[in-house]
Write an enzyme that holds these catalytic residues in place. Sequence first.
Site, PDB file in Angstrom:
ATOM      1  N   LYS A  96     -37.650  55.507 -10.270  1.00 13.16           N
ATOM      2  CA  LYS A  96     -38.534  54.465 -10.795  1.00 13.16           C
ATOM      3  C   LYS A  96     -39.882  55.011 -11.290  1.00 13.16           C
ATOM      4  O   LYS A  96     -40.546  54.379 -12.115  1.00 13.16           O
ATOM      5  CB  LYS A  96     -38.773  53.408  -9.725  1.00 13.16           C
ATOM      6  CG  LYS A  96     -37.595  52.486  -9.480  1.00 13.16           C
ATOM      7  CD  LYS A  96     -37.414  51.504 -10.612  1.00 13.16           C
ATOM      8  CE  LYS A  96     -36.413  50.422 -10.279  1.00 13.16           C
ATOM      9  NZ  LYS A  96     -36.273  49.428 -11.365  1.00 13.16           N
ATOM     10  N   SER A 354     -30.068  57.782  -7.284  1.00 16.52           N
ATOM     11  CA  SER A 354     -31.277  57.158  -7.814  1.00 16.52           C
ATOM     12  C   SER A 354     -32.395  56.954  -6.805  1.00 16.52           C
ATOM     13  O   SER A 354     -33.540  56.709  -7.208  1.00 16.52           O
ATOM     14  CB  SER A 354     -30.928  55.808  -8.450  1.00 16.52           C
ATOM     15  OG  SER A 354     -30.250  54.980  -7.524  1.00 16.52           O
TER      16      SER A 354
END
Length: 584
Positions: A96, A354
Amino acid sequence: FVVAVVVVACCPRNCAMVPRAMAGLVPRGTRRVPRMQLRGFSEVLDHSAYLNMILNAKVYDVCKRTDLHFAPGLSKSTGSRVFFKREDQQSVYSFKLRGAYNKIVNLTPEEKAMGICACSAGNHAQGVAFSAAALDISAKIFMPQTTPNIKVDAVRRFSNAKSEVILVGDNYDAAYAATLECMKAEGRVLVHPFNDPLVIAGQGTIGKEILEQTTKEEVEAVFCCVGGGGLLAGVAAFLKAVKPEIKVIGVEAIDSAAMTESLRAKEIVTLPSVGLFADGAAVARVGDETFRLCSNHVDDMITVSTDEICAAIKDSFKDTRVVLEPAGALATAGLKRYAESGDREGGTLVAVSSGANMDFDRLRFVSERADTSETHIAVYIPEKPGAFIDFYRLIFPRNVTEFSYRIGGNPASIFMSFQATSDADRQKAIDSLRSSGYDVLDLSQNELAKTHGKRLIGGRAPVELTAEEGLFSFEFPEKPGALMKFLEQLPSDFNVSLFHYRGHGADVARVLVGLQVPSKSRPHFREYLAYLVSKGYSWKEETQNDVYTRFLLTRGEVNNSKARHGPSHPPPLTLTGSSVTEPT
């Protein structure tokens, strides 16, 4: 390389925005996806514009070029060459940071002076806080009041003195409403977690790095987790421009499949509710821009169960020694499903790991559900001495992970979990039990059994069946065959009336056993306990434990005690109560 990229990007096929052939989702053809206005942007960006934004993204001011980690264990089990794109290596332990920083760094000086705002209960908030601190600007980050402290503390740790973390509302919608009010009142710029071209371009740099790191590989497919769709849209936009033969596949939790449902319906679908296990990807409605890009460039979507996510966390840990968060392991879970389905020769597969912002309190659940080799069964066995060991011999040498039973009449019903080496071995064990006359109920896919039922096995036993019963806990070294050896050592003149064992991978096995020992056999029983101590076992009598009398004995007259007070404590079978001092 740059010239080749420009030529491919400007090719008419790509500029025409022809939808990708989504297996089972979007039919093949040349239908144009209707152009959608993106809030805050005057025009819809074409494919070449995204390629240019990704190539010029400024993420490397704060982000690292993460490793492409070869996964030997998963490669062997899937028959493919498997790589993890290690986004858990970023400063905020998540991809992110790329999108958040790329959005913020591209703001005008005037916008930076006004400050930014964002709403998130997870990794996006940490990326925004880190980026604002790196650029020395003010950020207001709104989070629901129900956000776990570990996540709130992480955002505050990355924030600078100009920024503020604001806890408001009981859910994301309430926190987002407060974010919009702040944006309007103070003129701050909203940093959206996924539905923004600059955020999408920042995430797309992952696709660029994957190509740079796989020059010696023929990559078959790249797998990305999907929440709002920013990561998937960015990676797909780049890969389909530069190397369109690589499949780009999105992976969602089966109870949070907003992108899957939207692509299937060919329009954005808002889910009525979402599951929260993979909370980092629990989004009820995908973005209009991410949906547009995924409609054009994504090859397929895969949905996975909670158990598959837990197994993927375990697989990733084996190959990297990193514990991914549930959303961070979605891509790996989807990769495994893809590798196991259909007729395909092993190729090179890449999963984007991720994020690794795992809540420690979840590890127990993950560990318990991660073992997909575990088979859960319920079986009736005769209520007589020796029935336990006769039954267990048909399972041995397979590892038994759980064994629960409470006396309740003939036949006895037990719950057992064991680990098979393969699906064929699992079926062989069940067939062996059935051919020996046992009525086997396979509960491996029964969610109620796995979540609640196995913890409720047994309960209180009838008074008439618990005469001369004592309750004992035993500890002994946990090693292959230890449980079998323990059962074989039980004297045949003692009836087992309760049994519970659960393997947790510890160095010590713990077993709770109810034994009916007639008065005349007490001396023999004490000799048996002494023998166990000599072999390295320890024991403790739990007959007078409140849990035993409250939950495992039927209310009624026990030792002349009235039912309204519940059963009284039965007398102990031993004199000392534990093996700390050897019984006489």
